[in-house]
Design a protein around this motif. Structure first.
Motif, short mmCIF file in Angstrom:
data_model
loop_
_atom_site.label_atom_id
_atom_site.label_comp_id
_atom_site.label_asym_id
_atom_site.label_seq_id
_atom_site.Cartn_x
_atom_site.Cartn_y
_atom_site.Cartn_z
N LEU A 393 -2.15 -2.72 -1.63
CA LEU A 393 -1.11 -3.51 -1.30
C LEU A 393 -1.26 -4.61 -0.47
N ALA A 394 -2.33 -4.52 0.54
CA ALA A 394 -2.63 -5.64 1.31
C ALA A 394 -3.07 -6.76 0.38
N VAL A 395 -4.19 -6.39 -0.43
CA VAL A 395 -4.52 -7.46 -1.26
C VAL A 395 -3.58 -7.89 -2.49
N LEU A 396 -2.84 -7.14 -2.73
CA LEU A 396 -1.42 -7.74 -3.45
C LEU A 396 -0.74 -8.75 -2.80
N PHE A 397 -0.22 -8.32 -1.40
CA PHE A 397 0.56 -9.46 -0.86
C PHE A 397 -0.47 -10.64 -0.41
N MET A 398 -1.64 -10.67 -0.28
CA MET A 398 -2.61 -11.53 -0.11
C MET A 398 -2.54 -12.54 -1.52
#
Length: 485
Positions: A393-398
């Motif tokens: 999810l962190a990569v997605l928001f990035m």
């Protein structure tokens, strides 16, 4: 002054200014208001809150004879505090000035407090409304003994506040990644090992997580401002929200994975940490030696080669500590005047997050197989899956930030959509005919000083007439880029 079109089909988050020459006189105009030093206050509050909470926790460790936790907590509390005092003294150049009280407060580790007080005094004395600057020729026409106009006094005030903001942004990064990240890792590890939660320890962990998130946000914003220094950068609330979620998930997942691995294999975590630290420390120096470059001479005029090397080594150490826990958002170039590489390196971004995901997966897997009996009361498979999902999810928001919320996304030659399209949806040229252009190439602008005015503003492609009086829109100049964060 000319600006980039503000409609929704052009660059909506950045503005570009051009300095026009009229009869050989450069016009410098600033009709904005003096911005309050909120970043200075926030950095000072986080510094004081973390220092006081850590000191109280150390006193509790002393009462319970937990000397190991107390020693590490004191080290992670004092090291960044001392480095912050040196940084503030270096930026404000106080060693060559007669300011004994300020230097004494720095010795007491109260430098950020007195600096914040100075910034607030300067701000409230200046007032909130900022008058226009006068032309440069008027500055030199002032006679000796004549009183400085109000607009020049306010201009000096804004420069002083910009210096304070600039200094505290760097101290926030130092506090976050040289103090808060090891402190958070230590206290989380101590909580798991002792199998109970102290309220003061929980408060310290929350404060350190906020400090790390703020430091990561400062890194991202500074990277944008340095790369696009010709533009006024305005980050909107959705961009800040997206960055906060991205950074919190990334940092929390990384710290948790390291702590869990430490509880299972405490001696091997030293190897993992040293490999990460040495790799990111020597990566910029390896590129510097491969390019056969020379050290930049603009770090400090009075520094020798040895002094410049020491400063660059400390800067590289900070860069390495940032990359151990999260993406630094910048790539170092030791030959450049600003020490930052301006080009957006999508390949490094993808490589970093791919390798970090694999590393976190391996750490969590090793923890799962070598975990202690304490985790029998925890659903270990569910915890491992949750950590991997959180990092995803962190990569997605990035990706969402760079695709939709980045203030300079219209200036990218390639965006996230293009990279995913090339990887997942690559087709022949015959199939691409007749299809609309991609998101990032539909309104892509190349950041070059020779850019024609028609490309910057297709709807306002008429060049300004310098013989006519300048309108209200043409006399607006962008604020100092350091105030955008």
């Amino acid at each position: 002054m000319c600006e980039v079109s503000r409609d929704e089909h052009q660059i909506t988050d950045v503005e570009r200014c051009s300095v026009l020459a009229e009869n050989g006189v450069l016009l410098v105009v600033n009709q904005s208001r003096v911005q309050p030093p909120l970043s200075v206050v926030l950095a000072t509050v986080l510094y004081c809150a973390e220092f006081i909470t850590a000191a109280v926790l150390c006193s509790m460790y002393r009462k319970t004879d937990d000397l190991v936790w107390m020693g590490f907590s004191i080290a992670f509390m004092l090291v960044p505090a001392i480095l912050i005092q040196l940084t503030l003294t270096f930026i404000h150049r106080d060693l060559g000035r007669d300011r004994p009280l300020v230097l004494f407060l720095h010795l007491l580790l109260l430098g950020p407090v007195i600096r914040c007080f100075e910034a607030l005094v300067v701000y409230f004395k200046a007032g909130k409304k900022e008058e226009p600057y006068v032309t440069i020729s008027r500055k030199y026409s002032l006679k000796k003994g004549q009183k400085m106009p109000m607009e020049w006094e306010i201009g000096q005030t804004e420069r002083i506040l910009a210096t304070h903001r600039n200094a505290f942004k760097r101290t926030a990064v130092i506090q976050a990644f040289l103090g808060s990240t090891p402190q958070l890792t230590l206290q989380l590890y101590a909580t798991i090992q002792e199998k109970y939660v102290l309220h003061i320890r929980l408060a310290l962990m929350v404060i350190t997580l906020i400090s790390i998130t703020y430091g990561a946000l400062v890194c991202s914003v500074l990277a944008i401002q340095i790369r696009y220094d010709e533009y006024k950068v305005r980050l909107r609330p959705p961009a800040y929200l997206c960055m906060i979620v991205w950074r919190v998930l990334e940092i929390a997942t990384r710290v948790t994975a390291l702590v869990l691995f430490t509880t299972a294999l405490p001696h091997w975590v030293i190897l993992v940490g040293m490999v990460n630290l040495l790799f990111f420390f020597f990566l910029p120096w390896g590129e510097f030696w491969a390019r056969k470059g020379s050290l930049t001479e603009n770090v400090e005029k009075n520094f020798s080669k040895l002094g410049t090397t020491v400063v660059l080594s400390m800067f590289t150490l900070l860069y390495a500590c940032i990359n151990i826990f999260c993406w630094s958002a910048v790539q170092l170039d030791l030959t450049h005047r600003e020490l930052i590489e301006r080009k957006q390196r999508w390949d490094r971004l993808a490589m970093y997050y791919s390798c970090r995901f694999v590393e976190n997966f391996l750490l969590i897997t090793l923890w799962y197989f070598f975990k202690s009996d304490f985790y029998e009361y925890v659903c270990a498979p569910l915890l491992a899956v949750q950590l991997l999902i959180c990092y995803s999810l962190a990569v997605l928001f990035m990706l969402l930030f760079y695709q939709f919320c980045h203030p300079c996304r219209r200036l990218f030659k390639h965006n996230v959509h293009d990279c995913l399209h090339c990887i997942c949806c690559l087709r022949g040229n015959s199939e691409k005919r007749g299809k609309p252009p991609s998101y990032s190439t539909a309104a892509t602008l190349v950041l070059t000083p020779e850019e024609p005015l028609e490309l910057l503003d297709p709807q306002n492609s008429q060049r300004p007439d310098l013989t006519q009086p300048m309108g209200s829109r043409e006399t607006d100049i962008v604020d100092d880029i350091l105030e955008a964060a």
